[in-house]
Design a protein around this motif. Structure first.
Motif, PDB file in Angstrom:
ATOM      1  N   ASP A  99       0.849  -1.189   0.000  1.00 45.89           N
ATOM      2  CA  ASP A  99       0.000   0.000   0.000  1.00 45.89           C
ATOM      3  C   ASP A  99       0.883   1.237   0.000  1.00 45.89           C
ATOM      4  N   ILE A 100       0.288   2.421  -0.119  1.00 46.53           N
ATOM      5  CA  ILE A 100       1.065   3.660  -0.136  1.00 46.53           C
ATOM      6  C   ILE A 100       1.861   3.799   1.154  1.00 46.53           C
ATOM      7  N   SER A 102       2.497   5.693   3.844  1.00 41.80           N
ATOM      8  CA  SER A 102       2.018   5.878   5.216  1.00 41.80           C
ATOM      9  C   SER A 102       1.254   4.639   5.697  1.00 41.80           C
ATOM     10  N   THR A 103       0.604   3.971   4.759  1.00 44.13           N
ATOM     11  CA  THR A 103      -0.145   2.760   5.085  1.00 44.13           C
ATOM     12  C   THR A 103       0.797   1.568   5.221  1.00 44.13           C
ATOM     13  N   ALA A 106       2.155   1.177   8.590  1.00 46.40           N
ATOM     14  CA  ALA A 106       1.250   0.514   9.541  1.00 46.40           C
ATOM     15  C   ALA A 106       1.259  -1.002   9.333  1.00 46.40           C
ATOM     16  N   TYR A 107       1.233  -1.440   8.075  1.00 47.99           N
ATOM     17  CA  TYR A 107       1.290  -2.885   7.803  1.00 47.99           C
ATOM     18  C   TYR A 107       2.589  -3.483   8.343  1.00 47.99           C
ATOM     19  N   MET A 126       2.580  -1.705  -6.341  1.00 49.26           N
ATOM     20  CA  MET A 126       2.538  -0.263  -6.087  1.00 49.26           C
ATOM     21  C   MET A 126       3.918   0.397  -6.064  1.00 49.26           C
ATOM     22  N   GLY A 127       4.988  -0.399  -6.270  1.00 48.29           N
ATOM     23  CA  GLY A 127       6.309   0.195  -6.429  1.00 48.29           C
ATOM     24  C   GLY A 127       7.082   0.427  -5.137  1.00 48.29           C
ATOM     25  N   TYR A 128       8.241   1.087  -5.307  1.00 45.22           N
ATOM     26  CA  TYR A 128       9.235   1.165  -4.234  1.00 45.22           C
ATOM     27  C   TYR A 128       8.722   1.792  -2.948  1.00 45.22           C
ATOM     28  N   ASP A 129       7.935   2.875  -3.053  1.00 45.68           N
ATOM     29  CA  ASP A 129       7.539   3.527  -1.793  1.00 45.68           C
ATOM     30  C   ASP A 129       6.579   2.669  -0.957  1.00 45.68           C
ATOM     31  N   SER A 130       6.024   1.634  -1.574  1.00 43.37           N
ATOM     32  CA  SER A 130       5.177   0.696  -0.815  1.00 43.37           C
ATOM     33  C   SER A 130       6.009  -0.412  -0.157  1.00 43.37           C
TER      34      SER A 130
ATOM     35  N   ALA B  64      -5.008  -1.434   7.396  1.00 46.50           N
ATOM     36  CA  ALA B  64      -3.632  -1.409   7.921  1.00 46.50           C
ATOM     37  C   ALA B  64      -3.546  -0.622   9.224  1.00 46.50           C
ATOM     38  N   MET B  65      -4.312   0.478   9.275  1.00 45.29           N
ATOM     39  CA  MET B  65      -4.243   1.333  10.467  1.00 45.29           C
ATOM     40  C   MET B  65      -4.760   0.599  11.704  1.00 45.29           C
ATOM     41  N   GLN B  68      -2.231  -2.696  12.725  1.00 46.25           N
ATOM     42  CA  GLN B  68      -1.015  -2.385  13.479  1.00 46.25           C
ATOM     43  C   GLN B  68      -1.235  -2.537  14.981  1.00 46.25           C
ATOM     44  N   LYS B  96      -6.765  -4.391  -0.053  1.00 49.17           N
ATOM     45  CA  LYS B  96      -5.791  -4.652  -1.130  1.00 49.17           C
ATOM     46  C   LYS B  96      -5.237  -6.074  -1.086  1.00 49.17           C
ATOM     47  N   THR B 151      -2.304   3.451  -9.168  1.00 52.22           N
ATOM     48  CA  THR B 151      -2.433   3.919  -7.787  1.00 52.22           C
ATOM     49  C   THR B 151      -1.858   5.329  -7.610  1.00 52.22           C
ATOM     50  N   ASN B 153       0.198   6.753  -5.455  1.00 52.33           N
ATOM     51  CA  ASN B 153       1.490   7.046  -4.814  1.00 52.33           C
ATOM     52  C   ASN B 153       2.590   7.386  -5.816  1.00 52.33           C
ATOM     53  N   SER B 155       5.625   6.263  -6.384  1.00 49.70           N
ATOM     54  CA  SER B 155       6.316   5.141  -7.050  1.00 49.70           C
ATOM     55  C   SER B 155       5.387   4.233  -7.843  1.00 49.70           C
ATOM     56  N   SER B 156       4.138   4.602  -8.025  1.00 47.28           N
ATOM     57  CA  SER B 156       3.213   3.671  -8.677  1.00 47.28           C
ATOM     58  C   SER B 156       3.693   3.280 -10.069  1.00 47.28           C
ATOM     59  N   ASP B 158       6.655   2.387 -11.004  1.00 48.81           N
ATOM     60  CA  ASP B 158       7.745   1.397 -11.055  1.00 48.81           C
ATOM     61  C   ASP B 158       7.342   0.162 -11.858  1.00 48.81           C
ATOM     62  N   GLN B 160       3.636  -0.254 -12.742  1.00 43.33           N
ATOM     63  CA  GLN B 160       2.402   0.069 -13.483  1.00 43.33           C
ATOM     64  C   GLN B 160       2.645   0.831 -14.793  1.00 43.33           C
TER      65      GLN B 160
END
Lengths: 287, 287
Positions: A99-100, A102-103, A106-107, A126-130, B64-65, B68, B96, B151, B153, B155-156, B158, B160
């Motif tokens: 997930d993005i 910030s999420t 939490a995961y 969703m790529g590197y930031d996920s 996710a929130m 945690q 997701k 998505t 974010n 990095s989406s 990368d 997609q």
């Protein structure tokens, strides 16, 4: 570093097999079934772990099988991971989150900050930031991840096999796994940023193995999903390391194939058969 | 069919805004904070839902929130979805998930078989057999899904944005969303197989909108993530329908921007501002 200790443990047990605790109520032997599915699965999981912990280094717990029972199911998931950890096993939480950022933080907190969990599986769509928040927690808490690359299921090609710039998407993911993990290689030459490659795609695995030489590879698909030890061997390096091979239903339901012996004996027999099957395929393939 | 009733509710409230309950303990106003984060978030969530349910049709709860916080967090997730459903709201579980078919069955059971949850978000990386169990449950329990496509974010791109056969991967996903949902179109022309497209990529959204005309689109990224109402409007059809737009932090933290008024008034003011902002952009863009 976790990944080095993990490799030592696999070597000392001479066993790269992972027992997948994708335990469902239907898998529990009739004699053990109670009215409460949660407590039935709990007793079954404990007996499996008790049977295997001296010969198997790693369990993988598939969280979906627990989430389907809601809050009590999640509690069972954590009880199971705790029990396996107490017995000295390495624990992979098979959660396939993504997930993005910030999420993802939490995961990652939900799993990697817990002492009972060593590794999680994550989804790269969703790529590197996920992925980055998981890597940060791997550094902080000495953990590891496996990034879905080429999955074992029949439809995995729908997205993963599309060809971009002359390469399938799963190879692009492998190249990213290699890049993202380069800074985190331990003494044994392996990174805590690993990959998932289905044993059901051995030709692809050979190429992927070469594209990310430092990645530890989690290999599902052996047994009930149809792949052989020879197929799984494609994910290993010439050092005989670099991969672990999961079997879930094949082990959990082994007692049905051997009704003449007890549950524990059936499980141990199947685990040893799988271990020897894999060891001989790895040696044969890589000599 | 759920999707038709869902559209009627959005029309009757003239509001395509989704309030994202990505609630974190840090978001709870200091005065409401108790020693137990779970109970603090629970009180905050209830006050948010109480404030919005007459003017907003849909909440999205980011699991996710809650995960945690472990077992107690999952309980809070279900309590929150139940509370929103009791107030007559539509509930999207933003989970997701995505896994091989036998596992996807369990994930679907965890969410779509529950009366309090109407929609889930799912990840397409593993292909059709990882999505099909959710579609089957949508038919059986009258529910819906949103498949991650492009998505929001940074990095989406990368994975997609990789180009295969002259199209980015996210367009391939959109074509599959269209195919997978074609048999499930309701009276209003929309399918219960929807998509997720970040408002942060409006040019891509225009193309994607055309590729899957029957898909309802869940649009994150408005507000704190940087996208405007004009950006979000790209996901709508000419009928002014076809998309819902999520804001999480922008609404949850609105009380900080308006310390002169109470929590409920700050939330209502922000939701109405967002509603009007979106309605004027949709009308302006599609007239």
């Amino acid at each position: 570093m976790l990944i080095d200790k993990f490799i030592s443990e696999i070597e000392s047990k001479r066993n790269c097999a992972v027992v997948g605790l994708d335990t469902q109520y239907e898998y529990v032997p009739d004699k053990m079934k109670k009215s409460d599915p949660i407590e039935s699965i709990w007793e079954f999981n404990k007996r499996i772990i008790d049977a295997i912990y001296e010969i198997v280094a790693v369990v993988k717990i598939q969280i979906a099988m627990y989430e389907q029972y809601g809050v009590a199911g999640l509690d069972l998931f954590y009880r199971t991971s705790h029990y396996a950890k107490e017995k000295g096993m390495y624990v992979i939480a098979d959660v396939k989150r993504g997930d993005i950022s910030s999420t993802a933080v939490a995961y990652s907190k939900a799993f990697l900050t817990r002492p009972d969990i060593d590794f999680v599986t994550v989804n790269p769509y969703m790529g590197y930031d996920s992925i980055k928040p998981f890597i940060d927690d791997c550094v902080k808490y000495d953990k590891g991840i496996f990034i879905l690359t080429k999955t074992s299921n029949p439809s995995s090609g729908d997205i993963q096999d599309l060809i971009a710039d002359g390469r399938p998407i799963y190879e692009h993911v492998a190249i990213k796994v290699d890049q993202w993990g380069k800074d985190y290689v331990g003494e044994r030459g392996y990174s805590f940023v690993g990959a998932v490659i289905g044993a059901t795609y051995p030709e692809q695995a050979k190429k992927l193995r070469a594209l990310m030489p430092n990645a530890y590879i989690l290999v599902p698909g052996y047994g009930v999903q149809g792949a052989t030890a020879q197929d799984a061997a494609a994910a290993f390096n010439r050092d005989g390391l670099g991969a672990i091979v999961n079997s879930s239903r094949g082990i959990l339901l082994s007692y049905k194939k051997h009704p003449e012996i007890g549950l524990e004996d059936a499980i141990i027999q199947e685990v040893i058969r799988m271990r020897d099957d894999l060891n001989s395929a790895i040696r044969g393939d890589k000599k």
